[in-house]
Design a protein around this motif. Structure first.
Motif, PDB file in Angstrom:
ATOM      1  N   ILE A   1      38.245  38.025  37.169  1.00  0.00           N
ATOM      2  CA  ILE A   1      37.412  36.843  37.416  1.00  0.00           C
ATOM      3  C   ILE A   1      36.530  36.559  36.211  1.00  0.00           C
ATOM      4  N   ALA A   2      35.995  37.603  35.588  1.00  0.00           N
ATOM      5  CA  ALA A   2      35.120  37.424  34.439  1.00  0.00           C
ATOM      6  C   ALA A   2      35.874  36.823  33.260  1.00  0.00           C
ATOM      7  N   ASN A   3      37.166  36.993  33.194  1.00  0.00           N
ATOM      8  CA  ASN A   3      37.958  36.456  32.088  1.00  0.00           C
ATOM      9  C   ASN A   3      38.449  35.042  32.345  1.00  0.00           C
ATOM     10  N   ASP A   4      38.083  34.426  33.459  1.00  0.00           N
ATOM     11  CA  ASP A   4      38.507  33.065  33.783  1.00  0.00           C
ATOM     12  C   ASP A   4      37.449  32.088  33.256  1.00  0.00           C
ATOM     13  N   PRO A   5      37.756  31.369  32.168  1.00  0.00           N
ATOM     14  CA  PRO A   5      36.722  30.515  31.549  1.00  0.00           C
ATOM     15  C   PRO A   5      36.303  29.338  32.432  1.00  0.00           C
ATOM     16  N   GLN A   6      37.225  28.767  33.196  1.00  0.00           N
ATOM     17  CA  GLN A   6      36.864  27.629  34.046  1.00  0.00           C
ATOM     18  C   GLN A   6      35.911  28.074  35.156  1.00  0.00           C
ATOM     19  N   LEU A   7      36.182  29.227  35.755  1.00  0.00           N
ATOM     20  CA  LEU A   7      35.318  29.739  36.813  1.00  0.00           C
ATOM     21  C   LEU A   7      33.931  30.072  36.258  1.00  0.00           C
ATOM     22  N   MET A   8      33.893  30.655  35.083  1.00  0.00           N
ATOM     23  CA  MET A   8      32.596  30.992  34.483  1.00  0.00           C
ATOM     24  C   MET A   8      31.790  29.723  34.179  1.00  0.00           C
TER      25      MET A   8
END
Length: 84
Positions: free
Chosen positions: A63-70
């Motif tokens: 999850i931390a590597n998902d740029p859109q979610l961040m």
């Protein structure tokens, strides 16, 4: 009725009641085991081999590597701090 007769009748009812419950639960356990053995005889359990995951990253790292979610989370935190 004297008290001793009432106590004796109460103990008799208790013994019969507990005996009935014990007998019922024992029959329930045996019937469940017999049904389980019958089902396993006619439908044996197939062995399933589990494949190890290709990546060893934990879900939180994914999850931390998902740029859109961040970006969405950062915008939500920024908006919350502006309102309060």
């Amino acid at each position: 009725m004297p008290t001793s007769e009432l106590m004796l009748e109460g103990l008799t009812l208790m013994v019969f009641g507990m005996g009935f419950v014990f007998t019922f639960l024992t029959l329930l356990v045996f019937s469940t085991k017999m049904m389980s053995a019958t089902v396993l005889r006619f439908l044996p359990v197939e062995e399933v081999l589990l494949q190890p995951p290709l990546t060893m990253a934990s879900p939180s790292q994914q999850i931390a590597n998902d740029p859109q979610l961040m970006a969405v989370l950062s915008a939500a935190v920024h908006r919350y701090r502006q309102d309060h």
